[in-house]
Design a protein around this motif. Structure first.
Motif, PDB file in Angstrom:
ATOM      1  N   ASP A   9     -13.639   7.022  25.978  1.00 54.47           N
ATOM      2  CA  ASP A   9     -14.398   6.094  26.815  1.00 54.47           C
ATOM      3  C   ASP A   9     -15.320   6.838  27.777  1.00 54.47           C
ATOM      4  O   ASP A   9     -15.686   6.325  28.827  1.00 54.47           O
ATOM      5  N   GLU A 174       4.981  -7.410  29.372  1.00 55.60           N
ATOM      6  CA  GLU A 174       4.535  -6.113  29.848  1.00 55.60           C
ATOM      7  C   GLU A 174       5.362  -5.662  31.050  1.00 55.60           C
ATOM      8  O   GLU A 174       5.739  -4.486  31.153  1.00 55.60           O
ATOM      9  N   LEU A 256       0.719  -5.777  23.645  1.00 54.42           N
ATOM     10  CA  LEU A 256      -0.629  -6.299  23.892  1.00 54.42           C
ATOM     11  C   LEU A 256      -1.218  -6.913  22.633  1.00 54.42           C
ATOM     12  O   LEU A 256      -1.846  -7.984  22.679  1.00 54.42           O
ATOM     13  N   ARG A 260      -2.119 -10.936  22.290  1.00 50.65           N
ATOM     14  CA  ARG A 260      -3.544 -11.278  22.166  1.00 50.65           C
ATOM     15  C   ARG A 260      -3.905 -11.790  20.778  1.00 50.65           C
ATOM     16  O   ARG A 260      -5.032 -12.235  20.550  1.00 50.65           O
ATOM     17  N   HIS A 293      -8.030  -5.691  19.326  1.00 53.27           N
ATOM     18  CA  HIS A 293      -7.625  -6.241  20.622  1.00 53.27           C
ATOM     19  C   HIS A 293      -7.620  -5.200  21.753  1.00 53.27           C
ATOM     20  O   HIS A 293      -7.115  -5.477  22.844  1.00 53.27           O
ATOM     21  N   ASN A 294      -8.193  -4.027  21.483  1.00 53.75           N
ATOM     22  CA  ASN A 294      -8.293  -2.963  22.496  1.00 53.75           C
ATOM     23  C   ASN A 294      -6.929  -2.571  23.076  1.00 53.75           C
ATOM     24  O   ASN A 294      -6.818  -2.186  24.248  1.00 53.75           O
ATOM     25  N   SER A 295      -5.902  -2.670  22.264  1.00 54.93           N
ATOM     26  CA  SER A 295      -4.549  -2.452  22.768  1.00 54.93           C
ATOM     27  C   SER A 295      -4.295  -1.005  23.160  1.00 54.93           C
ATOM     28  O   SER A 295      -3.623  -0.734  24.166  1.00 54.93           O
ATOM     29  N   ASP A 298      -6.489  -0.150  26.256  1.00 55.26           N
ATOM     30  CA  ASP A 298      -5.951  -0.755  27.479  1.00 55.26           C
ATOM     31  C   ASP A 298      -4.642  -0.107  27.910  1.00 55.26           C
ATOM     32  O   ASP A 298      -4.332  -0.046  29.108  1.00 55.26           O
ATOM     33  N   THR A 299      -3.870   0.382  26.953  1.00 53.85           N
ATOM     34  CA  THR A 299      -2.670   1.150  27.305  1.00 53.85           C
ATOM     35  C   THR A 299      -3.063   2.416  28.062  1.00 53.85           C
ATOM     36  O   THR A 299      -2.444   2.778  29.069  1.00 53.85           O
ATOM     37  N   GLY A 301      -5.796   2.712  29.748  1.00 55.90           N
ATOM     38  CA  GLY A 301      -6.279   2.240  31.041  1.00 55.90           C
ATOM     39  C   GLY A 301      -5.144   2.014  32.028  1.00 55.90           C
ATOM     40  O   GLY A 301      -5.251   2.344  33.217  1.00 55.90           O
ATOM     41  N   ARG A 302      -4.028   1.462  31.530  1.00 57.51           N
ATOM     42  CA  ARG A 302      -2.858   1.283  32.398  1.00 57.51           C
ATOM     43  C   ARG A 302      -2.354   2.646  32.876  1.00 57.51           C
ATOM     44  O   ARG A 302      -1.970   2.814  34.038  1.00 57.51           O
ATOM     45  N   HIS A 305      -4.406   3.896  35.615  1.00 59.31           N
ATOM     46  CA  HIS A 305      -4.099   3.158  36.841  1.00 59.31           C
ATOM     47  C   HIS A 305      -2.924   3.819  37.565  1.00 59.31           C
ATOM     48  O   HIS A 305      -2.990   4.079  38.783  1.00 59.31           O
TER      49      HIS A 305
END
Length: 338
Positions: A9, A174, A256, A260, A293-295, A298-299, A301-302, A305
């Protein structure tokens, strides 16, 4: 496999733990000597099984956290070496137990101990290492450090049982999954980071900062591992890509994707995870759904975070080479997947 999951990304990093390794090299030499000493036994199978995993190429990140955190606050004794060794023994014991529970065949590119010596030996040698860990904690003479590490051992065991209770359960939320990995993985990271300042008589605020750092680093670390199982490669993983899928593990990328997905897609996940239909064809389709689903992204991304929370936890502490090395660990853990 015919599916390529793009997880780049634009946040690539050349993150490294070389500074952490350099800062703790001398102390880690003492840790390694203590590991060899305390893994010894007149019962021949115990050192054989222990050394099989101890010498299998892990980075020993957790004990290095203990050493660096103690150094950060000027500690000059030898208690941190014993605590770091205790942390490594606790980690090794959990790996031996995990491989039995998960029926794993490979660990870091080698056959698991249970595949060579059997499940019973793996569990019992893990118990031996835990016993040795607690003996070293007592030797240090810090009741607070003993309390922190013994509490972590209890939480880790709770996490293992909790994971069993949600195994193959696609209704797992989650939040429920994060509770599992907070116990299973983050608890030892947290304890490893906190006992360093404890033995160095740091302030409560400093100890809390390292505790928070370790917890959130551990969460980030595990989430990246979850992503790597679907987006990594076998040579770097030390296991086959998709092993979590084949074992029917419900990790965050699966959670996810399931939540989704369409009704038809959720039926696929039910047949795959709940009914063990997890061959290469199913894995390829699972990867397509994760990409859709960008799973995986996004994982990751978590994970970033929680990495950010770990970074903020250390922000108030004075700048030292050890602090910077611990910050580098965050980037290193996350960069494994980029």
């Amino acid at each position: 496999m015919g599916v390529v999951v793009n997880i780049d990304d634009g946040k690539r990093t050349s993150a490294s733990i070389e500074d952490l390794i350099a800062l703790t090299r001398q102390d880690m030499g003492r840790v390694n000597e203590l590991i060899l000493s305390k893994a010894g036994s007149d019962v021949t199978m115990i050192p054989e099984v222990a050394n099989h995993l101890i010498s299998s190429g892990g980075k020993r990140l957790r004990p290095m956290l203990t050493l660096a955190a103690a150094q950060m606050f000027g500690y000059e004794g030898d208690g941190h070496v014993k605590l770091a060794t205790s942390v490594e023994f606790m980690h090794t014991a959990t790996l031996l137990h995990d491989d039995v529970v998960d029926e794993s065949d490979m660990r870091r590119g080698k056959r698991t101990a249970r595949m060579i010596w059997g499940n019973q030996a793996s569990v019992l040698v893990g118990d031996f290492l835990l016993g040795q860990a607690f003996r070293m904690m007592v030797d240090v003479g810090s009741l607070e450090a003993l309390d922190i590490l013994s509490a972590a051992a209890s939480v880790i065991a709770e996490g293992e049982v909790l994971q069993l209770s949600v195994a193959k359960n696609l209704e797992t939320t989650e939040d429920e999954y994060l509770s599992v990995i907070k116990a299973k993985t983050a608890a030892l990271f947290s304890a490893a980071a906190e006992v360093g300042p404890v033995v160095a008589d740091a302030t409560k605020a400093d100890r809390a900062a390292l505790r928070s750092y370790g917890t959130n680093l551990g969460l980030a670390f595990q989430l990246i591992d979850d992503a790597l199982d679907y987006a990594g490669d076998t040579s770097s993983l030390g296991k086959n890509v998709g092993d979590d899928f084949r074992e029917g593990k419900v990790t965050l990328p699966v959670i996810l994707s399931f939540r989704r997905g369409s009704e038809e897609e959720r039926e696929f996940w039910k047949s795959a995870i709940e009914k063990d239909q997890t061959d290469d064809e199913q894995l390829e389709f699972a990867l397509k759904l994760m990409k859709k689903h960008n799973s995986i992204a996004d994982t990751i991304g978590r994970a970033r975070h929680f990495g950010g929370i770990a970074r903020d936890a250390l922000a108030p502490l004075k700048d030292t080479p050890q602090k910077q090395a611990l910050l580098d660990v965050i980037d290193f853990c996350i960069s494994r997947v980029t």
